[in-house]
Design an enzyme around this catalytic site. Structure first.
Site, PDB file in Angstrom:
ATOM      1  CG  ASP A 146      34.430  33.816  33.670  1.00  0.00           C
ATOM      2  OD1 ASP A 146      35.547  34.350  33.528  1.00  0.00           O
ATOM      3  OD2 ASP A 146      33.964  32.995  32.870  1.00  0.00           O
TER       4      ASP A 146
ATOM      5  CG  HIS B 225      41.839  40.425  37.301  1.00  0.00           C
ATOM      6  ND1 HIS B 225      40.857  39.502  37.015  1.00  0.00           N
ATOM      7  CD2 HIS B 225      42.868  40.138  36.469  1.00  0.00           C
ATOM      8  CE1 HIS B 225      41.283  38.701  36.062  1.00  0.00           C
ATOM      9  NE2 HIS B 225      42.498  39.057  35.707  1.00  0.00           N
TER      10      HIS B 225
ATOM     11  CG  LEU C   6      27.897  36.697  53.858  1.00  0.00           C
ATOM     12  CD1 LEU C   6      26.864  35.728  53.281  1.00  0.00           C
ATOM     13  CD2 LEU C   6      28.254  37.757  52.813  1.00  0.00           C
TER      14      LEU C   6
HETATM   15  C1  FPP Z   1      37.919  35.437  35.920  1.00  0.00           C
HETATM   16  O1  FPP Z   1      37.807  36.428  34.928  1.00  0.00           O
HETATM   17  C2  FPP Z   1      38.517  36.011  37.088  1.00  0.00           C
HETATM   18  C3  FPP Z   1      39.669  35.579  37.689  1.00  0.00           C
HETATM   19  C4  FPP Z   1      40.470  34.434  37.253  1.00  0.00           C
HETATM   20  C5  FPP Z   1      40.191  36.267  38.854  1.00  0.00           C
HETATM   21  C6  FPP Z   1      39.108  36.714  39.769  1.00  0.00           C
HETATM   22  C7  FPP Z   1      39.668  37.676  40.663  1.00  0.00           C
HETATM   23  C8  FPP Z   1      38.962  38.676  41.173  1.00  0.00           C
HETATM   24  C9  FPP Z   1      37.519  38.920  40.969  1.00  0.00           C
HETATM   25  C10 FPP Z   1      39.640  39.575  42.088  1.00  0.00           C
HETATM   26  C11 FPP Z   1      39.580  38.835  43.369  1.00  0.00           C
HETATM   27  C12 FPP Z   1      39.877  39.651  44.470  1.00  0.00           C
HETATM   28  C13 FPP Z   1      39.116  39.634  45.536  1.00  0.00           C
HETATM   29  C14 FPP Z   1      39.576  40.445  46.673  1.00  0.00           C
HETATM   30  C15 FPP Z   1      37.867  38.877  45.593  1.00  0.00           C
HETATM   31  P1  FPP Z   1      38.684  36.267  33.632  1.00  0.00           P
HETATM   32  O2  FPP Z   1      39.975  36.962  33.827  1.00  0.00           O
HETATM   33  O3  FPP Z   1      38.788  34.813  33.289  1.00  0.00           O
HETATM   34  O4  FPP Z   1      37.811  37.026  32.588  1.00  0.00           O
HETATM   35  P2  FPP Z   1      37.725  36.705  31.037  1.00  0.00           P
HETATM   36  O5  FPP Z   1      37.114  35.337  30.919  1.00  0.00           O
HETATM   37  O6  FPP Z   1      36.848  37.773  30.521  1.00  0.00           O
HETATM   38  O7  FPP Z   1      39.125  36.773  30.489  1.00  0.00           O
END
Ligand code: FPP
Length: 240
Positions: free
Chosen positions: A25, A42, A135
């Protein structure tokens, strides 16, 4: 004590969790702080995921589950959802890298709700890495803990298992994570203190570790701190 010595000591005397789960997050806020589009956050989050998975493999963690896309994330603006899907595509096309590192990749969640080409890429990535012995990474995509329980209950009913024969084991053997143990440690960075529908059945006895660091800034040192703190916890499982 020097950092190196402290690290060595932790490595030698600690208990490693078998299964670590992470809610990745804070990507959006990370991007905002840098005046970048959320999608850049992201992309940075995806890069961080690869780095942390490699680190887990290096130190001998057996299972890593990451929350990549929830059943609720479809409510985000279309451009953001499309950008995350493109990050998945790029990652999956590149996932042969993990195979060469002896990391197994699997997915949990309702993949039937994903775009057709990504479903194929997911199956290919699972096939390509199936013989890895290091892993095991489980990526939660279109995953929701309540949705998982709904699917498990439907399967149990379809199998006509008599009500009086249904036990906790029946449920554990019908959820997406049936082939691996519950997480001992769940990590949520970015200053939020909730589970957000992640592994709600599996987390009954998990230890939680929170940090204000935003996911793209999360480091192997943060992971070490989480494992270190986990070692200080007194896990009683309801006993005394
Ligand atoms: C939460 O941060 C993140 C997500 C909803 C998407 C997570 C996706 C990734 C980490 C990319 C995934 C790809 C791979 C290949 C693992 P947020 O957008 O809610 O952040 P915020 O709370 O600061 O808005």
């Amino acid at each position: 004590m020097s950092f190196f010595k402290r690290k060595k000591q932790i490595t030698e005397n600690r208990t490693l969790p078998t299964h670590i789960a992470i809610i990745m997050d804070g990507n959006g806020r990370w991007a905002k702080k840098r005046s970048l589009p959320r999608t850049a956050g992201h992309a940075a989050g995806s890069k961080k995921f690869k780095e942390i998975a490699r680190y887990c493999n290096k130190i001998g963690i057996k299972y890593l589950t990451v929350y990549a896309f929830s059943t609720e994330n479809w409510r985000r603006p279309k451009e953001e959802v499309d950008a995350i899907m493109n990050i998945f595509r790029d990652y999956l096309k590149d996932s042969a890298n993990f195979k060469s590192e002896n990391i197994m990749l699997k997915f949990i969640g309702d993949r039937s709700g994903m775009p057709e080409d990504i479903i194929k890429l997911m199956a290919q990535a699972e096939y390509d890495s199936k013989d890895a012995t290091g892993l095991r990474v489980y990526m939660a995509i279109n995953y929701g803990g309540r949705d998982e329980l709904v699917h498990a209950l439907r399967d149990i009913v379809r199998e006509a298992i008599p009500a009086e024969e249904i036990t906790e084991d029946t449920i554990s053997s019908h959820i997406y994570t049936r082939e691996y143990p519950d997480p001992e440690l769940i990590i949520r960075p970015s200053g939020e203190y909730r589970l957000s529908n992640f592994l709600i059945w599996q987390s009954a006895y998990s230890e939680f570790w929170f940090s204000d660091v935003l996911w793209p800034d999360f480091s192997s040192d943060d992971l070490e701190r989480a494992i270190d703190d986990y070692n200080k916890r007194n896990r009683r499982f309801g006993g005394v």
